[in-house]
Scaffold this motif. Sequence first.
Motif, PDB file in Angstrom:
ATOM      1  N   LEU A 174      47.469  23.126  54.232  1.00 28.78           N
ATOM      2  CA  LEU A 174      46.131  22.893  54.783  1.00 28.78           C
ATOM      3  C   LEU A 174      45.223  24.095  54.490  1.00 28.78           C
ATOM      4  O   LEU A 174      45.707  25.214  54.282  1.00 28.78           O
ATOM      5  CB  LEU A 174      46.245  22.640  56.280  1.00 28.78           C
ATOM      6  N   ASN A 176      43.509  26.172  56.089  1.00 32.24           N
ATOM      7  CA  ASN A 176      43.596  27.436  56.835  1.00 32.24           C
ATOM      8  C   ASN A 176      44.766  28.294  56.377  1.00 32.24           C
ATOM      9  O   ASN A 176      44.747  29.504  56.536  1.00 32.24           O
ATOM     10  CB  ASN A 176      43.680  27.175  58.346  1.00 32.24           C
ATOM     11  N   THR A 373      33.716  31.618  47.295  1.00 29.30           N
ATOM     12  CA  THR A 373      32.592  30.702  47.089  1.00 29.30           C
ATOM     13  C   THR A 373      32.054  30.806  45.664  1.00 29.30           C
ATOM     14  O   THR A 373      31.613  29.831  45.081  1.00 29.30           O
ATOM     15  CB  THR A 373      31.453  30.980  48.085  1.00 29.30           C
ATOM     16  N   ARG A 376      34.325  28.902  43.472  1.00 25.02           N
ATOM     17  CA  ARG A 376      34.182  27.484  43.772  1.00 25.02           C
ATOM     18  C   ARG A 376      32.943  26.899  43.098  1.00 25.02           C
ATOM     19  O   ARG A 376      32.966  25.806  42.536  1.00 25.02           O
ATOM     20  CB  ARG A 376      34.091  27.309  45.286  1.00 25.02           C
ATOM     21  N   LYS A 488      39.699  34.638  65.517  1.00 27.39           N
ATOM     22  CA  LYS A 488      39.293  34.705  66.919  1.00 27.39           C
ATOM     23  C   LYS A 488      40.493  34.515  67.835  1.00 27.39           C
ATOM     24  O   LYS A 488      41.588  34.181  67.397  1.00 27.39           O
ATOM     25  CB  LYS A 488      38.269  33.613  67.209  1.00 27.39           C
ATOM     26  N   GLU A 494      46.685  29.700  69.091  1.00 24.69           N
ATOM     27  CA  GLU A 494      47.280  28.586  68.352  1.00 24.69           C
ATOM     28  C   GLU A 494      48.633  28.986  67.770  1.00 24.69           C
ATOM     29  O   GLU A 494      49.595  28.216  67.824  1.00 24.69           O
ATOM     30  CB  GLU A 494      46.362  28.140  67.214  1.00 24.69           C
ATOM     31  N   LEU A 565      22.496   6.207  46.413  1.00 29.43           N
ATOM     32  CA  LEU A 565      23.561   7.201  46.484  1.00 29.43           C
ATOM     33  C   LEU A 565      23.561   8.044  45.216  1.00 29.43           C
ATOM     34  O   LEU A 565      23.332   7.539  44.123  1.00 29.43           O
ATOM     35  CB  LEU A 565      24.919   6.516  46.642  1.00 29.43           C
ATOM     36  N   GLN A 566      23.836   9.347  45.406  1.00 30.07           N
ATOM     37  CA  GLN A 566      23.952  10.236  44.244  1.00 30.07           C
ATOM     38  C   GLN A 566      25.210   9.937  43.461  1.00 30.07           C
ATOM     39  O   GLN A 566      25.244  10.038  42.248  1.00 30.07           O
ATOM     40  CB  GLN A 566      24.095  11.690  44.735  1.00 30.07           C
ATOM     41  N   ASN A 567      26.268   9.640  44.221  1.00 26.87           N
ATOM     42  CA  ASN A 567      27.581   9.495  43.587  1.00 26.87           C
ATOM     43  C   ASN A 567      28.269   8.224  44.064  1.00 26.87           C
ATOM     44  O   ASN A 567      29.240   8.277  44.798  1.00 26.87           O
ATOM     45  CB  ASN A 567      28.458  10.719  43.901  1.00 26.87           C
TER      46      ASN A 567
ATOM     47  N   ARG B 148      28.903  25.210  53.720  1.00 26.40           N
ATOM     48  CA  ARG B 148      28.858  24.859  52.301  1.00 26.40           C
ATOM     49  C   ARG B 148      29.784  25.785  51.517  1.00 26.40           C
ATOM     50  O   ARG B 148      29.964  26.934  51.874  1.00 26.40           O
ATOM     51  CB  ARG B 148      27.424  25.022  51.798  1.00 26.40           C
ATOM     52  N   ASN B 149      30.396  25.259  50.488  1.00 27.64           N
ATOM     53  CA  ASN B 149      31.345  26.001  49.655  1.00 27.64           C
ATOM     54  C   ASN B 149      32.614  26.408  50.387  1.00 27.64           C
ATOM     55  O   ASN B 149      33.339  27.293  49.972  1.00 27.64           O
ATOM     56  CB  ASN B 149      30.708  27.247  49.032  1.00 27.64           C
ATOM     57  N   HIS B 150      32.857  25.766  51.531  1.00 30.39           N
ATOM     58  CA  HIS B 150      34.118  26.024  52.222  1.00 30.39           C
ATOM     59  C   HIS B 150      35.130  24.990  51.740  1.00 30.39           C
ATOM     60  O   HIS B 150      34.814  23.799  51.674  1.00 30.39           O
ATOM     61  CB  HIS B 150      33.919  25.909  53.729  1.00 30.39           C
ATOM     62  N   PRO B 151      36.347  25.456  51.397  1.00 29.57           N
ATOM     63  CA  PRO B 151      37.336  24.497  50.873  1.00 29.57           C
ATOM     64  C   PRO B 151      37.649  23.359  51.843  1.00 29.57           C
ATOM     65  O   PRO B 151      38.114  22.312  51.422  1.00 29.57           O
ATOM     66  CB  PRO B 151      38.579  25.364  50.639  1.00 29.57           C
ATOM     67  N   ARG B 153      35.723  21.438  53.052  1.00 30.35           N
ATOM     68  CA  ARG B 153      34.942  20.268  52.651  1.00 30.35           C
ATOM     69  C   ARG B 153      35.700  19.405  51.644  1.00 30.35           C
ATOM     70  O   ARG B 153      35.402  18.229  51.486  1.00 30.35           O
ATOM     71  CB  ARG B 153      33.602  20.702  52.051  1.00 30.35           C
ATOM     72  N   ASP B 154      36.671  20.015  50.969  1.00 31.44           N
ATOM     73  CA  ASP B 154      37.484  19.240  50.028  1.00 31.44           C
ATOM     74  C   ASP B 154      38.370  18.220  50.739  1.00 31.44           C
ATOM     75  O   ASP B 154      38.910  17.324  50.117  1.00 31.44           O
ATOM     76  CB  ASP B 154      38.405  20.164  49.221  1.00 31.44           C
ATOM     77  N   MET B 155      38.569  18.410  52.046  1.00 33.88           N
ATOM     78  CA  MET B 155      39.463  17.500  52.761  1.00 33.88           C
ATOM     79  C   MET B 155      38.849  16.105  52.856  1.00 33.88           C
ATOM     80  O   MET B 155      39.528  15.143  53.129  1.00 33.88           O
ATOM     81  CB  MET B 155      39.741  18.024  54.176  1.00 33.88           C
ATOM     82  N   THR B 158      33.050  13.122  49.776  1.00 38.74           N
ATOM     83  CA  THR B 158      31.773  12.833  50.411  1.00 38.74           C
ATOM     84  C   THR B 158      30.821  12.069  49.504  1.00 38.74           C
ATOM     85  O   THR B 158      30.716  12.371  48.322  1.00 38.74           O
ATOM     86  CB  THR B 158      31.116  14.177  50.804  1.00 38.74           C
ATOM     87  N   PHE B 159      30.133  11.094  50.081  1.00 37.43           N
ATOM     88  CA  PHE B 159      29.003  10.466  49.386  1.00 37.43           C
ATOM     89  C   PHE B 159      27.748  11.266  49.725  1.00 37.43           C
ATOM     90  O   PHE B 159      27.612  11.782  50.834  1.00 37.43           O
ATOM     91  CB  PHE B 159      28.772   9.037  49.899  1.00 37.43           C
ATOM     92  N   TRP B 160      26.838  11.313  48.794  1.00 35.55           N
ATOM     93  CA  TRP B 160      25.539  11.947  49.070  1.00 35.55           C
ATOM     94  C   TRP B 160      24.444  10.965  48.691  1.00 35.55           C
ATOM     95  O   TRP B 160      24.547  10.278  47.679  1.00 35.55           O
ATOM     96  CB  TRP B 160      25.372  13.229  48.251  1.00 35.55           C
ATOM     97  N   ARG B 168      27.830   9.823  56.994  1.00 38.90           N
ATOM     98  CA  ARG B 168      28.782  10.733  57.647  1.00 38.90           C
ATOM     99  C   ARG B 168      30.222  10.485  57.217  1.00 38.90           C
ATOM    100  O   ARG B 168      30.633   9.341  57.033  1.00 38.90           O
ATOM    101  CB  ARG B 168      28.646  10.641  59.164  1.00 38.90           C
ATOM    102  N   TYR B 251      45.594  21.286  60.997  1.00 37.61           N
ATOM    103  CA  TYR B 251      44.336  22.016  60.851  1.00 37.61           C
ATOM    104  C   TYR B 251      43.171  21.077  60.622  1.00 37.61           C
ATOM    105  O   TYR B 251      43.225  20.201  59.755  1.00 37.61           O
ATOM    106  CB  TYR B 251      44.443  22.987  59.675  1.00 37.61           C
ATOM    107  N   GLU B 256      40.611  24.331  67.196  1.00 37.21           N
ATOM    108  CA  GLU B 256      41.543  25.451  67.134  1.00 37.21           C
ATOM    109  C   GLU B 256      42.078  25.680  68.532  1.00 37.21           C
ATOM    110  O   GLU B 256      41.305  26.042  69.403  1.00 37.21           O
ATOM    111  CB  GLU B 256      40.820  26.698  66.603  1.00 37.21           C
ATOM    112  N   ASN B 293      33.467  28.210  67.086  1.00 35.68           N
ATOM    113  CA  ASN B 293      32.307  28.201  66.183  1.00 35.68           C
ATOM    114  C   ASN B 293      31.451  26.951  66.365  1.00 35.68           C
ATOM    115  O   ASN B 293      30.243  26.979  66.129  1.00 35.68           O
ATOM    116  CB  ASN B 293      32.767  28.259  64.722  1.00 35.68           C
TER     117      ASN B 293
END
Lengths: 818, 341
Positions: A174, A176, A373, A376, A488, A494, A565-567, B148-151, B153-155, B158-160, B168, B251, B256, B293
């Motif tokens: 995962l 994390n 980033t 990425r 945190k 956890e 839709l874009q995609n 944004r650019n957090h991995p 988001r790969d989970m 997403t459609f845009w 959503r 996760y 958390e 967060n």
Amino acid sequence: MKISYNWLKEYVDISITPEKLAELLTMHSFEVENIINQGEGLDGVVVGEILEIKKHPNADKLSVVKVNIGSRGLAPVATEAKPLLLEIVCGAPNIDVGQKVLVAKLGAEIPCGLKIEKRKVRGVESCGMVCAEDELGLGENHEGIMILDEKSQIGTSVQEALGLDDVIFEIDILPNRAHDCLSHIGVAREVAVLLNEKLKAKNEKLEIDNLKSSELLSVKIKNEQLCRRYSAAVISSVQVKESPGWLKSRLESCGIRPINNVVDITNFVMLSIGQPMHAFDADKLKERNKKQDTITKQRTRHNDQTKITIRNAKKGENILALDNETYKLDENDLVIADEKKPIAIAGVMGGLEAAVTESTKNIIFEAANFQGTKIRKTSSRLKLSSESSYRFEREIDPEITIQAIEMAVNLTKELAGGDMKDGVTDIYPNPEKRRSIKFNFSRIENLLGIEIKKEKVFNILTSLSFEVSYKDDEIEVLVPTFRKDIEKTNDIIEEIGRINGYERIREVFANMPMKSVIQDKTLLIEKDIRKTLEGLGFFEVYNYSFLGEKEISGSCLKIEDHFELQNPLSEEFMFMRTSLLPDLLNNTRDNLKHRDSFKLFELGRIYLKDSKDNVDERKILSGVIMNKNQKETLFYDIKGQLKLILEKIGNEKLSYRKIENPESFWHKGRSASVLAKKKPIGKIGEIHPIVLNNFDLSSKVVYFEIYIEELISFYGEIKKYQKINKFPRVELDLSVVFNEDVQWSEIKKEINSASDNLIQEVEPFDIYRGKNLDESKKSIAFRVSYQAEDRTLTDGEVKAIQDKIVSNLEKLGGEVRK
Amino acid sequence: MKNKINEIKKRALEEIGKAKTFEAVEALRVKYSGRKSELTNVLRGLKDLSPKERKEIGELSNHTKQIIESELDKKELKIKNEELSHIDKKEKIDVTYPGKKTAKGHLHPLTQVRYAIEAIFKSMGFLVVEDREVEDEFHNFDAMNMPRNHPARDMQDTFWLKNGCVPRTHTSSVQARFMEKNKPPFRIISLGRVYRNENTDATHESNFHQTEGLIVDKSGKVTVANAKSIISEFMKGLFGESTKIRLRPSYFPFVEPGFEFDASCPYCKGEGCRICKKTGWIELGGAGMVNQNVFTSVGFNEDKYEGFAFGFGIERLAMIKYGIDDIRLFHAGDLRFLQQF
């Protein structure tokens, strides 16, 4: 990620079976999605040597080969498998006498699903099968049969010959834990904690002084945020060749193709400790314009240094990458460059020009740490991802680059010879600091709802490599650098919770106030509507929120009113729907194949554009009635049913009038706006035949739509009890002829105006056209019910009202039929 | 006269006793109880009697008439009942012939499962809420601790939309929307449609439905122990009192600690069967304690509150409940499928 059971065992003693280990990992946030037993299903496949090849007498493309599977091959899978020498019909183009090949004996069932039996192929008996890679599930290659190393022992099992004794786990790492667990050591660390074992330390220290920077290299980092650390070492006089079997099999087990010993070593290090590495051919990289070959000579003079810069690409720069594709770079991409141009896309892929090949003599190993980033963005912009970019995107510990270099150098010396006379260049301007987290001990119980003793907490955290200290009730935890996910207090708790085990936490009812909850009106309305429609015999359907251009224009709706839709997944899913009609028509057409009459509804959202081009979501109820056998009255069927639906919601009386600016899909002569409290709440009517044609429908379709939000204002009005009238009711029928264009609403109005309070009900029951009537006329029959609230009406009273009705209707041109 | 009356009575009762048909009884009624009956004839002689006798005879004759009429009624009922006692045989029907088809409506199985879920949570004091389906990036991702650019988001694939909005990817966006407008304590669930850019097959859909739950209260008042009980009560409500649950650490960026929850398989009661792939457990959804967060992003004081959030797919529950093997059937609009529910 693919994790090898045998590899894990090098790091930690595992006394449980692979299956038990998989279960343990799955219960502790490392879900094992698949367990692959490498040797499974390959029983009866042995090493054989081709002794003789003859042409097949009846087939050009086939040959008959004689194979020796040795005395060990005698161990029978089936009783027929007796002979030492087997005659096998084979179609592969790449066979030759003397080759060692894999032979599936009679009775073997191989992974591609074949059961090997003695059978005649074009008249020649075949006693086994010479196998290709894909047939044994060992790879995808079906070009020809698999040729083994000539040293392979005749008669040994395929498992023994290829070392297929490992168990591979496919583990869902995962996000994390992707910082530290996309590696065997990372997973082993977890396993050690779960099994309460010690992690076996490996000594990878270099013999030379690694703190001394290499004088052969000059490394410059332009932006220290984007490249936190760059470690590199030069090794000269290496012999680039094929890797030994153990190394190849380690990589193959984890799904990585072996290339040559140097490249394989970089991948091996990555799979071991999670640090992606790169190896450059030092000679191709330094001073490429001079084309000289003197790197092997000792260099100490400053201007002989190989200069590496980690910088942003310049506009217009390109790179031919290892995948043989040229990539256009831009200023946002991070590259590794020599003095002239980029030699690698940082953290993503190396360049072909500086690649290590069989002729490479001198290499530079790189172990760097790039910002996630950044990598990425480049990777997604170039649509290029690699094992390396996958790891960098997830941010890794900058502390491990030196360990990676050490491992790589030691392995290179062992497998490729070579010489490292110099130190390791290590640019690391801002060393990673260990994070410290302090919190009150009671927070643990406050969050988990279970009391865990201080000693237990201490043991759990130290086993996970945290440093723990207590001061009264405050606990301070120092986080190891590789645990980037721990930021945190809750992150620490956890860890305590999951290692302690959630199964130990008892279920405790939440202590919450007893309060009545006022539920949302819209949802209550929806539920009422659904129940009523169900009672009326409607089927509820759910359709996609997406529509294609064909459906939209087929329904005479405007494409430009739809969000695109874009995609999209496909052409049919390009736009967000603004009406439920198109898919209801699709449903209607599809279901007509199986039945002649049905009623459908959908209660869903549509997505309109507001004046600022924002999405305006509306809830809408739409439905269709289809009855092939009863066409003319369908409109009135729906009208009657709408009344029932809305009576359930509130008390409002409905009225109907012509639709203002109707969408083009309506049949304008047979559609109406539905109003309550003078506000439009929906529309009903027939769908225009042009639209029906577009959906291959030939029968009439009656459609309605109701705007749920418009119903809220009169939802829940209390229904007042009406006293039951005890006086007799007089019912009289009348039949009146009118011109065709006289509407019932006018007629009813005139009837009702004949009396203030004695007409209880007026109900039409028949419309007649045709025989004995002029073509422009219709005869409407209706029943009028008379009743007073305080007395019995006399015949005279009723007669008087009826006469008044008749004279009122004459104003509309009505003529009573006798 | 007295004798005469008694004689009529005797004769009448005898004849009534012998009468076998409805018609015979009717004839006797005319003969003995009608206006022209024998008794009436006899009574014509009353006027010649003394008042005392008149009274006596009058009473006797009335009494006799009552007896005769009551006997006639009894006989009539007896004959009627006799006739009706044969009706079972006479009017026998073929009960195996099919019942008359009545048009019945069908709510979509997802609606039915949805309402079942709602009912259980409403009974535990939850408020059912809804919000936008087409979200902005902030509420779908950033507020949910997925910058944004957090991995992470790969989970979710997403459609845009071309205007930058997101259909959503989860109902979790409702958490952010609700917390922006409401202060704790609260407990809500939200059920609705979500979108993933995934190729469709028997277990994957691009449009599907989720349930989201959220409870927030002062720190210390919502714990993992409470979370376990809420999940457990829900599962018992859905699959029966004997259902067990388990949590597996996992996760999700917005919680958390995070975990996945499984229920004991309702088919084999944990023994292991085809439905649960021989594990005895069915994976149902994700849950966890609200990530600090997330609180920060909606303007809550992260040290003051603690929350529990959970989510699960409605299609998956429906598939387990009804044994449906292809998720695409839910959006196919096929009445042969829908009429089964």
